[in-house]
Design a protein around this motif. Structure first.
Motif, PDB file in Angstrom:
ATOM      1  N   ASP A   1       1.616  11.611  -4.109  1.00 10.08           N
ATOM      2  CA  ASP A   1       1.365  11.527  -5.547  1.00 10.08           C
ATOM      3  C   ASP A   1       0.694  10.184  -5.837  1.00 10.08           C
ATOM      4  O   ASP A   1       1.061   9.157  -5.276  1.00 10.08           O
ATOM      5  N   ILE A   2      -0.348  10.172  -6.738  1.00  8.98           N
ATOM      6  CA  ILE A   2      -1.060   8.919  -7.010  1.00  8.98           C
ATOM      7  C   ILE A   2      -0.294   8.089  -8.020  1.00  8.98           C
ATOM      8  O   ILE A   2      -0.054   6.893  -7.811  1.00  8.98           O
ATOM      9  N   GLY A   3       0.086   8.747  -9.152  1.00 11.77           N
ATOM     10  CA  GLY A   3       0.730   7.987 -10.228  1.00 11.77           C
ATOM     11  C   GLY A   3       2.224   7.807  -9.986  1.00 11.77           C
ATOM     12  O   GLY A   3       3.020   8.646 -10.368  1.00 11.77           O
ATOM     13  N   MET A   4       2.573   6.706  -9.283  1.00 11.93           N
ATOM     14  CA  MET A   4       4.004   6.436  -9.048  1.00 11.93           C
ATOM     15  C   MET A   4       4.305   5.035  -9.527  1.00 11.93           C
ATOM     16  O   MET A   4       3.450   4.157  -9.440  1.00 11.93           O
ATOM     17  N   PRO A   5       5.511   4.820 -10.051  1.00 13.69           N
ATOM     18  CA  PRO A   5       5.876   3.453 -10.427  1.00 13.69           C
ATOM     19  C   PRO A   5       5.917   2.560  -9.182  1.00 13.69           C
ATOM     20  O   PRO A   5       6.129   3.055  -8.083  1.00 13.69           O
ATOM     21  N   GLY A   6       5.703   1.276  -9.349  1.00  9.27           N
ATOM     22  CA  GLY A   6       5.674   0.366  -8.198  1.00  9.27           C
ATOM     23  C   GLY A   6       4.403   0.568  -7.411  1.00  9.27           C
ATOM     24  O   GLY A   6       3.315   0.498  -7.960  1.00  9.27           O
ATOM     25  N   MET A   7       4.575   0.870  -6.153  1.00 11.47           N
ATOM     26  CA  MET A   7       3.403   1.074  -5.299  1.00 11.47           C
ATOM     27  C   MET A   7       2.769   2.430  -5.640  1.00 11.47           C
ATOM     28  O   MET A   7       3.421   3.472  -5.503  1.00 11.47           O
ATOM     29  N   ASP A   8       1.482   2.413  -6.083  1.00  9.91           N
ATOM     30  CA  ASP A   8       0.891   3.703  -6.434  1.00  9.91           C
ATOM     31  C   ASP A   8       0.325   4.375  -5.182  1.00  9.91           C
ATOM     32  O   ASP A   8       0.350   3.809  -4.087  1.00  9.91           O
ATOM     33  N   GLY A   9      -0.136   5.605  -5.360  1.00  6.66           N
ATOM     34  CA  GLY A   9      -0.607   6.409  -4.233  1.00  6.66           C
ATOM     35  C   GLY A   9      -1.700   5.737  -3.430  1.00  6.66           C
ATOM     36  O   GLY A   9      -1.744   5.826  -2.196  1.00  6.66           O
ATOM     37  N   TYR A  10      -2.644   5.056  -4.156  1.00  5.54           N
ATOM     38  CA  TYR A  10      -3.747   4.401  -3.451  1.00  5.54           C
ATOM     39  C   TYR A  10      -3.214   3.343  -2.485  1.00  5.54           C
ATOM     40  O   TYR A  10      -3.630   3.253  -1.318  1.00  5.54           O
ATOM     41  N   ALA A  11      -2.265   2.530  -2.997  1.00  2.00           N
ATOM     42  CA  ALA A  11      -1.704   1.435  -2.175  1.00  2.00           C
ATOM     43  C   ALA A  11      -0.967   2.011  -0.970  1.00  2.00           C
ATOM     44  O   ALA A  11      -1.108   1.529   0.166  1.00  2.00           O
ATOM     45  N   VAL A  12      -0.222   3.090  -1.236  1.00  2.38           N
ATOM     46  CA  VAL A  12       0.537   3.701  -0.131  1.00  2.38           C
ATOM     47  C   VAL A  12      -0.433   4.223   0.933  1.00  2.38           C
ATOM     48  O   VAL A  12      -0.239   4.020   2.143  1.00  2.38           O
ATOM     49  N   ALA A  13      -1.536   4.863   0.449  1.00  2.00           N
ATOM     50  CA  ALA A  13      -2.509   5.415   1.397  1.00  2.00           C
ATOM     51  C   ALA A  13      -3.072   4.317   2.284  1.00  2.00           C
ATOM     52  O   ALA A  13      -3.167   4.461   3.502  1.00  2.00           O
ATOM     53  N   ARG A  14      -3.494   3.190   1.599  1.00  2.41           N
ATOM     54  CA  ARG A  14      -4.080   2.097   2.394  1.00  2.41           C
ATOM     55  C   ARG A  14      -3.075   1.568   3.418  1.00  2.41           C
ATOM     56  O   ARG A  14      -3.408   1.327   4.584  1.00  2.41           O
ATOM     57  N   ALA A  15      -1.797   1.426   2.969  1.00  8.37           N
ATOM     58  CA  ALA A  15      -0.760   0.904   3.871  1.00  8.37           C
ATOM     59  C   ALA A  15      -0.519   1.875   5.025  1.00  8.37           C
ATOM     60  O   ALA A  15      -0.364   1.467   6.182  1.00  8.37           O
ATOM     61  N   LEU A  16      -0.518   3.169   4.699  1.00  9.84           N
ATOM     62  CA  LEU A  16      -0.286   4.187   5.744  1.00  9.84           C
ATOM     63  C   LEU A  16      -1.338   4.100   6.845  1.00  9.84           C
ATOM     64  O   LEU A  16      -1.035   4.147   8.026  1.00  9.84           O
ATOM     65  N   ARG A  17      -2.584   3.906   6.360  1.00  9.60           N
ATOM     66  CA  ARG A  17      -3.686   3.854   7.334  1.00  9.60           C
ATOM     67  C   ARG A  17      -3.530   2.664   8.296  1.00  9.60           C
ATOM     68  O   ARG A  17      -4.085   2.668   9.385  1.00  9.60           O
ATOM     69  N   GLU A  18      -2.722   1.665   7.848  1.00 10.06           N
ATOM     70  CA  GLU A  18      -2.519   0.466   8.674  1.00 10.06           C
ATOM     71  C   GLU A  18      -1.479   0.697   9.776  1.00 10.06           C
ATOM     72  O   GLU A  18      -1.421  -0.006  10.768  1.00 10.06           O
ATOM     73  N   LEU A  19      -0.634   1.693   9.540  1.00  6.14           N
ATOM     74  CA  LEU A  19       0.475   1.930  10.497  1.00  6.14           C
ATOM     75  C   LEU A  19      -0.061   2.461  11.825  1.00  6.14           C
ATOM     76  O   LEU A  19      -1.089   3.151  11.849  1.00  6.14           O
ATOM     77  N   PRO A  20       0.683   2.150  12.910  1.00  6.44           N
ATOM     78  CA  PRO A  20       0.254   2.671  14.210  1.00  6.44           C
ATOM     79  C   PRO A  20       0.317   4.204  14.198  1.00  6.44           C
ATOM     80  O   PRO A  20       1.191   4.783  13.540  1.00  6.44           O
ATOM     81  N   ASP A  21      -0.550   4.844  14.858  1.00  6.45           N
ATOM     82  CA  ASP A  21      -0.668   6.305  14.971  1.00  6.45           C
ATOM     83  C   ASP A  21      -0.985   6.987  13.642  1.00  6.45           C
ATOM     84  O   ASP A  21      -0.907   8.210  13.533  1.00  6.45           O
ATOM     85  N   MET A  22      -1.263   6.213  12.614  1.00 12.28           N
ATOM     86  CA  MET A  22      -1.506   6.844  11.304  1.00 12.28           C
ATOM     87  C   MET A  22      -2.999   6.891  10.939  1.00 12.28           C
ATOM     88  O   MET A  22      -3.363   7.311   9.852  1.00 12.28           O
ATOM     89  N   GLU A  23      -3.824   6.420  11.849  1.00 11.96           N
ATOM     90  CA  GLU A  23      -5.268   6.361  11.517  1.00 11.96           C
ATOM     91  C   GLU A  23      -5.817   7.747  11.195  1.00 11.96           C
ATOM     92  O   GLU A  23      -6.631   7.933  10.305  1.00 11.96           O
ATOM     93  N   SER A  24      -5.310   8.772  11.947  1.00  6.42           N
ATOM     94  CA  SER A  24      -5.920  10.089  11.764  1.00  6.42           C
ATOM     95  C   SER A  24      -5.026  11.062  11.006  1.00  6.42           C
ATOM     96  O   SER A  24      -5.297  12.252  10.956  1.00  6.42           O
TER      97      SER A  24
END
Ligand code: ADP
Length: 942
Positions: free
Chosen positions: A866-889
């Motif tokens: 979900d994009i519209g979330m309190p605190g960390m929004d969806g965009y921020a979570v997506a960017r952070a996820l992409r940083e995690l190991p094995d999460m590039e794809s």
């Protein structure tokens, strides 16, 4: 007996007896005796004949013997002829001296003694004869000498071609044509001899008697100058330079004339030219003098050695302010001779100096215009021109003329000023003219009685008349109001008002040249002079048709908005009502399920009922959202080449429960051929199911619904007909409007919001098609017809994905690891449950941080975020996820209420692979999972 060599003897006596006696005495000599009875007759005879002796009676009545003798002696030819006087008696008074002085050789007394007489006369005869012989001998000698001379002359003549020698007889007839005569005149000697010498005189000289005049001159004075134009045989002229002399023989008798001349044409022409140019020079000098005087020019000389200018005439002195009359009359020498820097205006002096130097050094014309300071201190403009001249000693000076150009300069200045003012005035006029002509208003000028005298371009354009046609007409008859007598009258009255000083203003219709009726804001204003008197009336007007139309549009828009607003209010009321409607049965259903948990049949029916209500609710909300999205331009069709049939079948599937619930008979008629169109299958199915739903809703129980698909040229036509409530004619055009509901059909609306047809029309139009409604009237059923353009007959490879296919795909994609992230726990849980049911492994996170933790451990294949979330929004979570190991794809799917292109771009940039708008439909979700499942299968196989 007469002698053969007889000579002549003249006997003169007034007495015939005496003559007879003399003749008788002398006859014996055998000579010729010639008689004369008077002195006159004697002179006549002497004139004609040579006499050996003359016997002359002294006493004769008219001319005395003495006088006769004197006259005889005077003649050269007879000056030596012996004269013998005879006198009557031995007169003591006979003037012997006088007689001898007169040339008498003897005198004889009467009566004559015949023998003495004969002896004396024969003596003189003998003497005469001897003399004649001597003369003959001398003549012979002379002739011989002449002959020799002649030959020499001939030699000269033959070789002298420069001079012509012409001899004529006393009458002017040519006898000799020698030397250059042929060459100069063109006449051959053979032609000229025998003709009058006047053949070489010009016709005008002949006419003036010139040939005769020359001969007379030569005869009388011995010679005649001959310098004149003559004429050749061929008519050309030559200038003869020569002389004519008379030719006399030894006795002084005229024998003819000789003329000698040469061809002096070239010299003469040169002389003529010289004379002509001298004449011209003289004439031009005279002209210059005249012109100088007439033109009021002063003459001056500037001597560079002394540096002084000398005034050469009174006019120069006048111009420079000195007293006229020359040096003799002026006390101050400076009046006639001054340095230029003394009389020139200081600012202009350098230019004078420069010009003077140029002229002295290069010989160029001197030309100067400047101001002088006159003796009285006044300034005047002068123009000085001049030429370089050299004195006899070679010293240079400038001789020139001066003109007072003060008036001219003034006039020029005035002209310049006037021209300047004229240009300024013209410019101003031109500006006004341009302003008048090019304004965006009608403008004209009319007299007090309303006669047009001027009209601008717009007037002409709008009336379709020419300026000539308008000028002279009454303003209200110029075509703008001609079609309406009332309008013409209104304008005429307005013009009358203006003419009496009251400005008239009114918005009036008028007829344009193209036949259209337009509106003008007309002003008729009186134009007054400084005294307030009305000069004329100025009609001006602005075409306010566009403004009027805009106002009308605005008015309509305002009315439409008010209508919309009314409908929206109605809609909100309806919406609240409609949303609540399904809630009641749902809540009841929950109670039933709690209470009758064990009654499976009851529970089953209740769940069915609840599902229907829920579907209805979702349907309502979906439509609402779709309309909002389309209105905001946020909907995007996923157009592709698809076959129409499955789309229609899909729509039928959706609607069949409702149709069957109302026990309608339902007919479907489709052509056998494959119909391909470019469409978004989901949206097109939505269109058809909406129409089918309406048909089911607005048709009383047990009605009849027909669905027909036809091909019409390049279009496919889908029509949905029912035999239900129908739509009154006046409501037909409004049914596609937002929130519009036909009042009389309201009771069957079954929770409609009046947006279904709006959605239908918007979607069809987005597909490039059209939709129409028709109905014969209330209670007579309705037909809704959708027309779509067809594509070429072969569908794309990636053909329509239909719900059953979705399900199949979902089945194939079992085993995908999915992380669902939504701050709305219900959404997250329900979605997770749905995916679990589909055989996938799911985890749920309700905020971004938690999502990251779970993702780290769980290693999902896909994250629904979900994009519209309190605190960390969806965009921020997506960017952070992409940083995690094995999460590039990992497949990142955005779930958001915002579906505009800009939102999609933003999510793509944040690292999302997919973008779904809420509520995300099961097919979309299943499609994405199928892709992942497929990818996983491929990767496990390899
Ligand atoms: P609703 O949600 O009210 O059905 P729609 O936009 O689908 O809204 O329809 C607008 C109105 O058009 C309906 O309220 C109804 O009065 C009329 N209408 C639509 N379809 C039919 C039909 N098949 N027969 C008669 N009236 C219809």
């Amino acid at each position: 007996m007469r002698r053969s060599d007889a000579v002549n003897i003249l006997i003169v006596d007034d007495e015939p007896a005496n003559l007879l006696a003399l003749e008788a005495v002398l006859d014996r000599l055998g000579e010729n005796i010639v008689r004369a009875r008077s002195g006159e007759e004697a002179l006549e005879k002497v004139e004609q004949t040579d006499f050996a002796a003359i016997l002359l009676d002294v006493r004769m009545p008219t001319i005395s013997g003495f006088e006769t003798a004197r006259r005889i002696r005077q003649r050269p030819a007879s000056s030596r002829t012996p004269i013998l006087f005879q006198t009557a008696a031995m007169d003591a008074n006979f003037p012997i001296e006088e007689a001898y002085a007169l040339g008498a050789v003897d005198y004889l007394m009467k009566p004559l003694v015949p023998s003495v007489l004969r002896a004396k006369v024969s003596f003189f005869v003998e003497l005469y004869r001897k003399n004649a012989e001597l003369v003959a001998v001398q003549q012979e000698r002379h002739r011989a000498a002449l002959n020799a001379k002649d030959q020499r002359i001939r030699l000269i003549l033959d070789n002298s071609k420069d001079y012509a020698f012409v001899v004529t007889d006393p009458k002017g007839v040519v006898t000799e044509w020698e030397g250059g005569a042929e060459a100069i005149t063109g006449w051959l000697a053979a032609e000229a001899v025998g003709r009058s010498a006047s053949i070489i005189f010009t016709p005008e000289d002949c006419a003036a008697g010139r040939p005769a005049f020359e001969m007379r001159m030569a005869k009388e004075t011995g010679r005649s100058e001959n310098k004149r134009w003559h004429i050749c045989k061929d008519g050309t002229r030559f200038f003869a330079d020569g002389v004519m002399v008379s030719l006399n023989d030894a006795s002084g008798k005229l024998r003819g004339y000789a003329k000698i001349f040469r061809n002096a044409t070239a010299e003469q022409l040169a002389a003529d030219e010289l004379r002509a140019s001298n004449d011209r020079l003289a004439a031009s000098e005279a002209r210059v003098r005249l012109a100088t005087e007439a033109a009021d020019l002063g003459i001056w000389i500037w001597n560079p050695a002394s540096g002084q200018v000398h005034w050469e005439n009174d006019r120069a002195r006048q111009i420079f302010g000195a007293a006229p009359g020359g040096l003799a009359n002026v006390s101050d020498v400076h009046d006639a001779m001054r340095r230029p820097d003394d009389f020139l205006y200081p600012q202009d002096f350098p230019e004078f100096q420069r010009q003077a130097i140029v002229t002295i050094t290069t010989g160029e014309r001197f030309s100067f215009q400047g101001r002088i300071v006159r003796n009285d201190g006044s300034l005047r403009w002068v123009e000085m021109t001049g030429r370089l001249q050299h004195a006899a000693d070679g010293a240079p000076h400038i001789l020139g003329m001066v003109a007072d150009v003060n008036e001219r300069k003034r006039a020029e200045e005035r002209e310049r000023q006037a021209a300047h003012e004229a240009i300024a005035a013209a410019e101003t006029n031109a500006k006004f003219r341009t302003f008048f002509e090019q304004g965006s208003y009608f403008a004209g000028v009319m007299t007090i009685d309303g006669t047009m005298i001027e009209a601008n371009r717009l007037c002409l354009e709008m009336s379709g008349l020419t300026r000539e046609e308008i000028v002279g007409r009454k303003f209200w008859e110029c075509g703008w109001w001609n079609r309406s007598p009332e309008l013409m009258e209104t304008v005429r009255l307005g013009a009358e008002d203006a003419a009496s000083g009251t400005t008239f203003r009114k918005e009036l219709p008028y007829f344009a040249a193209d036949g259209s009726t337009r509106t003008v804001d007309l002003i008729l204003a009186p134009v007054t002079d400084d005294n307030g008197d009305i000069l004329f009336v100025a009609p001006t007007g602005t075409d306010i048709t566009d403004r009027k139309q805009a106002e009308d549009r605005l008015r309509r828009l305002a009315a439409d908005l008010a209508e919309m607003d009314r409908r929206k209010t109605e809609f909100l009321a309806t919406l609240a009502h409609e949303l609540r409607n399904p809630l009641a049965p749902l809540r009841n259903g929950l109670h039933i399920l709690q209470l009758a948990a064990n009654d499976t049949e009851m529970a089953g029916r209740t769940r069915d009922m609840m599902e229907r209500q829920l579907l209805h609710l979702v349907h309502l909300v979906d439509d609402l959202l779709d309309v909002a999205r389309i209105t905001r331009g946020q909907i995007e069709l996923k157009l592709k080449r698809v076959e129409l049939k499955p789309i229609i079948e899909n729509a039928i599937d959706t609607c069949l429960p409702l149709i069957e619930a109302s026990s309608h008979r339902f007919h479907v008629q489709m052509p056998k051929e494959v119909l391909i169109t470019v469409a978004d299958p989901t949206r097109m199915a939505q269109v058809i199911s909406n129409l089918l739903n309406n048909a089911a809703k607005y048709t009383p129980h047990g009605g009849c619904i027909d669905l027909r698909v036809d091909r019409d040229g390049g279009d496919v036509v889908i029509s949905v007909s029912d035999n239900g409530l129908g739509i009154p004619a006046e409501a037909l055009h409004g049914v596609f409007g937002m929130f519009s509901q036909v009042a009389c059909n309201m009771k069957r609306s079954q929770g409609g919001l009046g947006i279904g047809l709006t959605l239908v029309r918007q979607l069809v139009e987005l597909h490039g098609g059209s939709v129409t409604a028709s109905s014969p009237g209330t209670g007579q059923g309705s037909t809704f017809t959708v027309r779509l353009p067809m594509a070429e007959s072969h569908p794309d490879e990636g053909m329509t994905v239909l719900p059953n296919a979705v399900l199949r795909g979902a089945a194939r994609s079992r085993g995908v690891r999915v992380l669902v992230v939504d701050d709305n726990e219900d959404i997250a849980e329900s979605m997770s449950a749905l995916l679990d049911l589909g055989g996938h492994t799911t985890r749920v996170a309700n905020d971004g941080l938690r999502a990251l933790q779970i993702a780290h451990e769980f290693k999902p294949d896909a994250v629904f975020l979900d994009i519209g979330m309190p605190g960390m929004d969806g965009y921020a979570v997506a960017r952070a996820l992409r940083e995690l190991p094995d999460m590039e794809s990992v497949m990142l799917v955005a779930l958001t209420g915002w579906g505009a292109e800009s939102d999609r771009i933003r999510s793509r940039e944040a690292g999302f692979n997919e973008h779904l708008t809420k509520p995300a439909g099961l097919p979309a979700i299943a499609g994405i999972l199928a892709k992942i499942g497929h990818a996983k299968q491929v990767s496990t196989k390899t």
